[in-house]
Design an enzyme around this catalytic site. Structure first.
Site, mmCIF file in Angstrom:
data_model
loop_
_atom_site.group_PDB
_atom_site.id
_atom_site.type_symbol
_atom_site.label_atom_id
_atom_site.label_comp_id
_atom_site.label_asym_id
_atom_site.label_seq_id
_atom_site.Cartn_x
_atom_site.Cartn_y
_atom_site.Cartn_z
ATOM 1 N N ASP A 1 0.867 -1.163 0.000
ATOM 2 C CA ASP A 1 0.000 0.000 0.000
ATOM 3 C C ASP A 1 0.912 1.224 0.000
ATOM 4 O O ASP A 1 2.013 1.191 0.561
ATOM 5 C CB ASP A 1 -0.859 0.033 1.263
ATOM 6 C CG ASP A 1 -1.938 -1.046 1.277
ATOM 7 O OD1 ASP A 1 -1.935 -1.916 0.392
ATOM 8 O OD2 ASP A 1 -2.779 -1.016 2.196
ATOM 9 N N HIS B 1 5.325 -7.042 -0.551
ATOM 10 C CA HIS B 1 5.189 -8.315 -1.256
ATOM 11 C C HIS B 1 5.976 -8.314 -2.563
ATOM 12 O O HIS B 1 6.345 -7.252 -3.077
ATOM 13 C CB HIS B 1 3.705 -8.580 -1.540
ATOM 14 C CG HIS B 1 2.858 -8.615 -0.310
ATOM 15 N ND1 HIS B 1 2.405 -9.777 0.261
ATOM 16 C CD2 HIS B 1 2.395 -7.600 0.483
ATOM 17 C CE1 HIS B 1 1.687 -9.496 1.333
ATOM 18 N NE2 HIS B 1 1.670 -8.182 1.494
ATOM 19 N N SER C 1 7.420 4.409 5.660
ATOM 20 C CA SER C 1 8.632 4.726 4.927
ATOM 21 C C SER C 1 8.370 4.692 3.439
ATOM 22 O O SER C 1 7.270 4.986 2.994
ATOM 23 C CB SER C 1 9.754 3.767 5.307
ATOM 24 O OG SER C 1 10.992 4.278 4.892
#
Length: 289
Positions: free
Chosen positions: A98, A154, A255
């Site tokens: 995300d 991922h 981050s």
């Protein structure tokens, strides 16, 4: 005006925001939060999460668990199965996390930028001349994770992780205000360079960049948490196959991830500066497929 609205109004002032999030003892505060966030005390946990909600748009409705042992446990939470499926098209590079899409475009002879008008070099980011040559005229995109987002990342494509290099550095905030003021910020912060190969042998590299507060990066391929306390060799050889969508690890604070792809990849239609993207959604497309 509510307390939350007052905080938002203050932090929208760039000078105040920069002072509050950068002109503080960054390393000391980061070490403290690394310890504090792991305290497994119900009062500390509940007060910490309540404070976090006050300062952000934290939404735990997608979380796999309904209760957490600590602030850290909440921060690195898993999601319920099936909520971030990877785009099944083999030509598509899926977003690894995300995030909010930052700068993106073509790498111009080894130079890219953190925001418009603020260039930095692949050599400074990667610290590896061979890898720089492989990406010299490729594509890049940055994804910024805010504190309230899902913090696991991922595999964006099928491939093989060959090597991880951890580069020690600072822990500047990575929000747009800091990016405008701190030159080559991504090259100054702690980061991991995850060197992968796509199935056709081309280089595809992910660079998770740590930031202020916990500033640790957990990588499953190494079974390690990389942070300021990491000692010994900074290069870790790997030989790990991953499939698109496999969990690679997580940040322990908001981050950025910088992705470096071959030049024949084009950006998906939804890739626009400042727009939000979810892990698994289309980010790039292989035009030779």
């Amino acid at each position: 005006m509510t307390v939350k609205n007052l905080i938002e109004a203050l932090t929208e002032q760039e000078d105040i925001n920069f002072l509050l999030t950068n002109r503080i003892p960054r390393a000391a505060l980061t070490r403290f939060m690394g310890w504090f966030s792991k305290i497994e005390n119900p009062l500390v946990r509940d007060a910490s999460i309540a404070c976090w909600r006050l300062f952000s748009d934290l939404d735990l409705s997608e979380a796999k668990k309904t209760s957490f042992k600590s602030l850290h446990d909440c921060f690195t939470r898993e999601l319920r199965p099936g909520l971030r499926p990877a785009d099944p098209d083999p030509a598509v590079v899926a977003s690894p996390s995300d995030g909010i899409i930052g700068a993106f475009g073509t790498i111009a002879d080894g130079e890219l930028y953190q925001i418009k008008g603020a260039p930095y070099s692949l050599r400074d980011l990667l610290g590896d001349s061979e890898l720089v040559e492989q990406h010299r005229n490729g594509r890049f995109v940055t994804l910024r994770l805010t504190s309230s987002m899902y913090h696991r990342f991922h595999a964006p494509q099928d491939g093989r992780i060959l090597k991880v290099s951890f580069i020690h550095g600072d822990v500047w905030n990575v929000n747009p205000i800091a990016l405008k003021r701190i030159e080559r910020l991504f090259c100054k912060n702690e980061r991991a360079v995850i060197r992968t190969r796509l199935k056709n042998g081309e280089a595809f590299t992910l660079v998770p960049v740590a930031a202020i507060l916990v500033a640790s990066i957990r990588l499953h391929a190494l079974d390690l948490v990389l942070n300021a306390g990491t000692r010994g060799p900074a290069d870790y050889l790997c030989d790990v196959d991953v499939q698109k969508g496999d969990e690679l690890g997580w940040f322990e604070h908001g981050s950025t991830i910088v992705l470096l792809a071959p030049g024949h990849f084009d950006f998906a239609d939804n890739v626009k500066e400042g727009s939000r993207i979810l892990a698994g959604q289309a980010l790039l497309r292989n035009t030779t497929s």
